[in-house]
Motif scaffolding. Sequence first.
Motif, PDB file in Angstrom:
ATOM      1  N   GLY A 131       0.821  -1.204   0.000  1.00 30.38           N
ATOM      2  CA  GLY A 131       0.000   0.000   0.000  1.00 30.38           C
ATOM      3  C   GLY A 131       0.854   1.252   0.000  1.00 30.38           C
ATOM      4  O   GLY A 131       2.049   1.208   0.320  1.00 30.38           O
ATOM      5  N   THR A 132       0.244   2.361  -0.349  1.00 26.84           N
ATOM      6  CA  THR A 132       0.945   3.645  -0.337  1.00 26.84           C
ATOM      7  C   THR A 132      -0.026   4.732   0.115  1.00 26.84           C
ATOM      8  O   THR A 132      -1.242   4.576  -0.016  1.00 26.84           O
ATOM      9  CB  THR A 132       1.524   3.963  -1.729  1.00 26.84           C
ATOM     10  N   MET A 133       0.518   5.841   0.653  1.00 22.66           N
ATOM     11  CA  MET A 133      -0.335   6.843   1.302  1.00 22.66           C
ATOM     12  C   MET A 133       0.147   8.276   1.041  1.00 22.66           C
ATOM     13  O   MET A 133       0.377   9.038   1.979  1.00 22.66           O
ATOM     14  CB  MET A 133      -0.376   6.576   2.812  1.00 22.66           C
ATOM     15  N   PRO A 134       0.323   8.696  -0.204  1.00 24.17           N
ATOM     16  CA  PRO A 134       0.720  10.084  -0.463  1.00 24.17           C
ATOM     17  C   PRO A 134      -0.466  11.037  -0.356  1.00 24.17           C
ATOM     18  O   PRO A 134      -0.957  11.579  -1.355  1.00 24.17           O
ATOM     19  CB  PRO A 134       1.282  10.026  -1.886  1.00 24.17           C
ATOM     20  N   ILE A 135      -0.929  11.260   0.863  1.00 21.52           N
ATOM     21  CA  ILE A 135      -2.136  12.064   1.070  1.00 21.52           C
ATOM     22  C   ILE A 135      -1.861  13.545   0.846  1.00 21.52           C
ATOM     23  O   ILE A 135      -0.732  14.026   0.994  1.00 21.52           O
ATOM     24  CB  ILE A 135      -2.732  11.826   2.470  1.00 21.52           C
ATOM     25  N   PRO A 166      -4.458  17.540   0.311  1.00 18.88           N
ATOM     26  CA  PRO A 166      -5.788  18.107   0.053  1.00 18.88           C
ATOM     27  C   PRO A 166      -6.189  17.898  -1.403  1.00 18.88           C
ATOM     28  O   PRO A 166      -5.344  17.971  -2.305  1.00 18.88           O
ATOM     29  CB  PRO A 166      -5.611  19.596   0.366  1.00 18.88           C
ATOM     30  N   ILE A 167      -7.448  17.640  -1.632  1.00 19.27           N
ATOM     31  CA  ILE A 167      -7.898  17.399  -3.004  1.00 19.27           C
ATOM     32  C   ILE A 167      -7.634  18.607  -3.892  1.00 19.27           C
ATOM     33  O   ILE A 167      -7.290  18.463  -5.068  1.00 19.27           O
ATOM     34  CB  ILE A 167      -9.393  17.021  -3.003  1.00 19.27           C
ATOM     35  N   LEU A 168      -7.734  19.809  -3.326  1.00 19.83           N
ATOM     36  CA  LEU A 168      -7.501  21.020  -4.113  1.00 19.83           C
ATOM     37  C   LEU A 168      -6.071  21.097  -4.645  1.00 19.83           C
ATOM     38  O   LEU A 168      -5.822  21.779  -5.640  1.00 19.83           O
ATOM     39  CB  LEU A 168      -7.805  22.267  -3.268  1.00 19.83           C
ATOM     40  N   SER A 169      -5.144  20.388  -4.022  1.00 13.98           N
ATOM     41  CA  SER A 169      -3.757  20.418  -4.496  1.00 13.98           C
ATOM     42  C   SER A 169      -3.595  19.722  -5.838  1.00 13.98           C
ATOM     43  O   SER A 169      -2.580  19.892  -6.522  1.00 13.98           O
ATOM     44  CB  SER A 169      -2.818  19.790  -3.460  1.00 13.98           C
ATOM     45  N   GLY A 170      -4.582  18.927  -6.230  1.00 11.69           N
ATOM     46  CA  GLY A 170      -4.611  18.351  -7.575  1.00 11.69           C
ATOM     47  C   GLY A 170      -3.445  17.446  -7.918  1.00 11.69           C
ATOM     48  O   GLY A 170      -3.001  17.419  -9.067  1.00 11.69           O
ATOM     49  N   ARG A 171      -2.991  16.660  -6.954  1.00 16.40           N
ATOM     50  CA  ARG A 171      -1.856  15.759  -7.203  1.00 16.40           C
ATOM     51  C   ARG A 171      -2.373  14.469  -7.858  1.00 16.40           C
ATOM     52  O   ARG A 171      -2.369  13.386  -7.254  1.00 16.40           O
ATOM     53  CB  ARG A 171      -1.112  15.479  -5.908  1.00 16.40           C
ATOM     54  N   VAL A 172      -2.773  14.596  -9.099  1.00 19.14           N
ATOM     55  CA  VAL A 172      -3.461  13.511  -9.795  1.00 19.14           C
ATOM     56  C   VAL A 172      -2.563  12.301  -9.962  1.00 19.14           C
ATOM     57  O   VAL A 172      -3.015  11.149  -9.852  1.00 19.14           O
ATOM     58  CB  VAL A 172      -3.980  13.995 -11.163  1.00 19.14           C
ATOM     59  N   ASP A 173      -1.281  12.508 -10.216  1.00 16.67           N
ATOM     60  CA  ASP A 173      -0.364  11.376 -10.354  1.00 16.67           C
ATOM     61  C   ASP A 173      -0.327  10.549  -9.069  1.00 16.67           C
ATOM     62  O   ASP A 173      -0.259   9.314  -9.114  1.00 16.67           O
ATOM     63  CB  ASP A 173       1.049  11.852 -10.705  1.00 16.67           C
ATOM     64  N   GLU A 174      -0.389  11.234  -7.931  1.00 17.06           N
ATOM     65  CA  GLU A 174      -0.396  10.522  -6.655  1.00 17.06           C
ATOM     66  C   GLU A 174      -1.712   9.786  -6.458  1.00 17.06           C
ATOM     67  O   GLU A 174      -1.731   8.671  -5.920  1.00 17.06           O
ATOM     68  CB  GLU A 174      -0.137  11.497  -5.509  1.00 17.06           C
ATOM     69  N   TRP A 175      -2.809  10.374  -6.902  1.00 16.87           N
ATOM     70  CA  TRP A 175      -4.101   9.686  -6.817  1.00 16.87           C
ATOM     71  C   TRP A 175      -4.053   8.404  -7.648  1.00 16.87           C
ATOM     72  O   TRP A 175      -4.497   7.346  -7.191  1.00 16.87           O
ATOM     73  CB  TRP A 175      -5.227  10.570  -7.344  1.00 16.87           C
ATOM     74  N   THR A 183       5.432   2.639  10.739  1.00 19.85           N
ATOM     75  CA  THR A 183       5.969   2.073   9.510  1.00 19.85           C
ATOM     76  C   THR A 183       6.520   3.200   8.642  1.00 19.85           C
ATOM     77  O   THR A 183       6.480   4.373   9.013  1.00 19.85           O
ATOM     78  CB  THR A 183       4.893   1.317   8.703  1.00 19.85           C
ATOM     79  N   GLU A 184       6.988   2.826   7.471  1.00 16.11           N
ATOM     80  CA  GLU A 184       7.530   3.799   6.522  1.00 16.11           C
ATOM     81  C   GLU A 184       6.431   4.505   5.727  1.00 16.11           C
ATOM     82  O   GLU A 184       6.725   5.390   4.914  1.00 16.11           O
ATOM     83  CB  GLU A 184       8.489   3.089   5.561  1.00 16.11           C
ATOM     84  N   LEU A 185       5.172   4.159   5.936  1.00 22.18           N
ATOM     85  CA  LEU A 185       4.082   4.672   5.105  1.00 22.18           C
ATOM     86  C   LEU A 185       4.031   6.200   5.053  1.00 22.18           C
ATOM     87  O   LEU A 185       3.827   6.775   3.968  1.00 22.18           O
ATOM     88  CB  LEU A 185       2.751   4.103   5.591  1.00 22.18           C
ATOM     89  N   PRO A 186       4.207   6.926   6.165  1.00 22.75           N
ATOM     90  CA  PRO A 186       4.175   8.390   6.075  1.00 22.75           C
ATOM     91  C   PRO A 186       5.261   8.977   5.170  1.00 22.75           C
ATOM     92  O   PRO A 186       5.116  10.102   4.679  1.00 22.75           O
ATOM     93  CB  PRO A 186       4.376   8.840   7.529  1.00 22.75           C
ATOM     94  N   ALA A 207       4.296  13.135  -0.193  1.00 18.11           N
ATOM     95  CA  ALA A 207       5.161  14.117  -0.840  1.00 18.11           C
ATOM     96  C   ALA A 207       4.835  15.546  -0.415  1.00 18.11           C
ATOM     97  O   ALA A 207       5.699  16.429  -0.473  1.00 18.11           O
ATOM     98  CB  ALA A 207       5.056  13.991  -2.366  1.00 18.11           C
ATOM     99  N   HIS A 208       3.605  15.786   0.001  1.00 18.05           N
ATOM    100  CA  HIS A 208       3.183  17.116   0.441  1.00 18.05           C
ATOM    101  C   HIS A 208       3.873  17.402   1.778  1.00 18.05           C
ATOM    102  O   HIS A 208       3.535  16.821   2.816  1.00 18.05           O
ATOM    103  CB  HIS A 208       1.662  17.144   0.600  1.00 18.05           C
ATOM    104  N   GLU A 209       4.855  18.298   1.752  1.00 23.68           N
ATOM    105  CA  GLU A 209       5.741  18.485   2.902  1.00 23.68           C
ATOM    106  C   GLU A 209       4.991  18.873   4.171  1.00 23.68           C
ATOM    107  O   GLU A 209       5.252  18.341   5.258  1.00 23.68           O
ATOM    108  CB  GLU A 209       6.801  19.536   2.578  1.00 23.68           C
ATOM    109  N   LYS A 210       4.044  19.803   4.055  1.00 19.74           N
ATOM    110  CA  LYS A 210       3.308  20.271   5.234  1.00 19.74           C
ATOM    111  C   LYS A 210       2.476  19.143   5.838  1.00 19.74           C
ATOM    112  O   LYS A 210       2.439  18.968   7.071  1.00 19.74           O
ATOM    113  CB  LYS A 210       2.414  21.449   4.850  1.00 19.74           C
ATOM    114  N   ILE A 211       1.826  18.369   4.984  1.00 23.52           N
ATOM    115  CA  ILE A 211       1.004  17.266   5.460  1.00 23.52           C
ATOM    116  C   ILE A 211       1.880  16.175   6.073  1.00 23.52           C
ATOM    117  O   ILE A 211       1.560  15.626   7.139  1.00 23.52           O
ATOM    118  CB  ILE A 211       0.141  16.683   4.328  1.00 23.52           C
TER     119      ILE A 211
END
Length: 249
Positions: free
Chosen positions: A91-95, A97-106, A189-192, A196-200
């Motif tokens: 699994g992966t968790m590059p969370i 905000p939706i407004l950030s539009g990180r579509v590749d991560e989605w 775990t290493e999941l966090p 990629a979103h530094e603030k999150i």
Amino acid sequence: MKLAEKVVLITGGANGIGRATALRFAREGARVVVSDVDAEGLATVCQEVEQAGGQAISAVGSVTDRSQVQDIVDTALNTFGRLDILINNAGTMPISPILSGRVDEWDRMIDVNIKGVLYAINAVYPGMAERKDGHIVNISSVAARLTYQSAGVYGGTKHAVRAISDTLRKEAIRFGVRVTDIQPGSVDTELPDSIAHEKIRSAVKDNMYAEESPILKPEDIANGIMYAISQPAYVDVSELLIRPVIQEN
């Protein structure tokens, strides 16, 4: 259920929950197949298993590629002749905000967290159904039950895993195949690190590793998986939610 000679496949097995589960099952006598894209990590896990007196082989591959998943399953079958337990852990968790539009991560989360689970199920379930025996364990998340700001897509993938798990459970009843959805809360775990979103990422780590908020160890989840697996054949632990005492949501 005695696990001696049982064959278990663990995706995302190079570290974290996957590694802990491989070691836990090996101690019970299971023959372990660990898969991951991290070949070096897999080699280390296999070495650890063997040093503990267990038996493990590695199968390098990505759960996002259906042909590679089939190759992983074929490696298990060609080596041990059967596959009794699948633990869908990758699994992966590059969370964000939706407004950030990180579509590749989605796209990445959908590919790993949903498609990867389905590809593995597709590769192992027919054989289990034919033998009328087997156990599929999917690792979702507490996010399969709740929603969190900045985790809309991640939570969506985990809600999907929960829905897939329960539907598969209902369909698999007639074949004697058991299905369990494991829902971890905060685990060390290493999941966090995949955020990629530094603030999150900073906020998540600050919250998880606050001194007053002890979180779970991967071994705690491995023990939960073992609990579900080790029940008598007529018992299906359909869902298991595991949270640190301090975690409210």
